[in-house]
Design a protein around this motif. Structure first.
Motif, PDB file in Angstrom:
ATOM      1  N   GLN A 252       0.861  -1.332   0.144  1.00 53.04           N
ATOM      2  CA  GLN A 252      -0.054  -0.083   0.074  1.00 53.04           C
ATOM      3  C   GLN A 252       0.737   1.282  -0.060  1.00 53.04           C
ATOM      4  OE1 GLN A 252      -2.402  -1.156   3.615  1.00 53.04           O
ATOM      5  NE2 GLN A 252      -3.899  -2.325   2.216  1.00 53.04           N
ATOM      6  N   THR A 253       0.728   2.348   0.814  1.00 50.12           N
ATOM      7  CA  THR A 253       1.219   3.315   0.912  1.00 50.12           C
ATOM      8  C   THR A 253       2.190   3.510   1.958  1.00 50.12           C
ATOM      9  OG1 THR A 253      -0.641   4.737   1.835  1.00 50.12           O
ATOM     10  CG2 THR A 253      -0.466   4.576  -0.319  1.00 50.12           C
TER      11      THR A 253
ATOM     12  N   GLU B  72       5.425   5.612   1.641  1.00 50.44           N
ATOM     13  CA  GLU B  72       5.213   7.075   1.889  1.00 50.44           C
ATOM     14  C   GLU B  72       5.471   7.725   3.218  1.00 50.44           C
ATOM     15  OE1 GLU B  72       1.700   8.377  -0.268  1.00 50.44           O
ATOM     16  OE2 GLU B  72       2.162   7.280  -1.921  1.00 50.44           O
TER      17      GLU B  72
ATOM     18  N   LYS C 129       6.316   5.011  -8.920  1.00 52.55           N
ATOM     19  CA  LYS C 129       6.447   4.959  -7.382  1.00 52.55           C
ATOM     20  C   LYS C 129       7.713   5.726  -7.186  1.00 52.55           C
ATOM     21  CE  LYS C 129       3.535   1.793  -5.952  1.00 52.55           C
ATOM     22  NZ  LYS C 129       2.538   2.083  -4.645  1.00 52.55           N
TER      23      LYS C 129
END
Length: 245
Positions: free
Chosen positions: A86-87, A90, A125
């Motif tokens: 997923q994220t 980040e 990405k």
């Protein structure tokens, strides 16, 4: 005050030109006008500059003051992060940039679930992660934008470590003897922190790290998530090296 990163040699005769995404941000979001001041940050200095001219494709600023301020640490930490789902990456980049980590290596491991076989997807990405590193640098008033390197395998990382000879820390949930405190009783200048993905490291990978003298360490009795382990380890290293109050 808007914070803009540029190379030292981009400042010519006390003038600096802002273009690209920073230009768009200044014009459309901050609605900058002539006479406004911005912060110009290079690797060696920080300046206050005044906006002189605003054009469609560039903003020209004039340096009005030099600030003697360095918010960087005296040590170097590279976070080698097994790519999570997923994220989460980040968040990992954002938080570790705020702490002072200077570079990131997205790591492909035996148990990495995320597959970025498509080059376009991989580049998107990387672009996203690099943008977050830059935004976090501005927010935390860093003097540099930490690098987010291209994806790397465990074997590629091992070969790189052999050349650089840093202090390598590998938190591992099955280790129950060696602690960060033990390793950091004598501090260094260049650290590589290697964090596994959600499934952790395969035993063969741990053996590879042991073969090059890496420190396999425990972070305590409780198992941390992959997005937690890196920021905790970075913070402990910075504290041990007197880089945190």
């Amino acid at each position: 005050m808007f914070r803009f990163f540029c190379a030292d040699d981009n400042i010519i005769d006390d003038k600096v030109v802002i273009t690209g995404g920073d230009l768009k941000h200044l014009k459309t979001i901050l609605r900058a006008k002539t006479g406004d001041e911005v912060s110009i940050v290079t690797e060696s200095n920080e300046f206050i500059a005044e906006i002189e001219e605003i054009h469609n494709d560039e903003i020209i600023c004039s340096i009005v003051d030099r600030l003697e301020r360095n918010n960087e640490t005296n040590i170097s930490i590279t976070l080698c992060q097994g790519i999570p789902k997923q994220t989460k990456m980040e968040t990992i980049i954002q938080q570790n940039v705020e702490l002072g980590v200077k570079s990131f290596i997205p790591l492909i491991t035996e148990r990495t679930v995320v597959k970025l076989n498509d080059k376009d997807r991989e580049q998107k990405k990387l672009d996203r992660w690099r943008k977050i590193a830059k935004e976090s640098s501005k927010q935390s008033k860093r003097n540099i934008v930490p690098t987010v390197e291209d994806l790397m395998t465990i074997k590629e990382l091992i070969e790189r470590i052999k050349k650089e000879d840093p202090v390598v820390l590998v938190p591992y949930e099955l280790e129950d003897v060696s602690t960060l405190k033990d390793v950091l009783s004598s501090t260094g200048q260049n650290y590589y922190i290697v964090i596994g993905p959600e499934g952790g490291f395969d035993l063969k990978e741990i053996e590879l790290f042991k073969s090059i003298g890496a420190h396999i360490v425990t972070l305590g009795k409780r198992i941390m998530r992959t997005e937690t382990a890196g920021v905790v380890t970075s913070a402990v290293v910075l504290y041990a090296c007197d880089e945190m109050m």
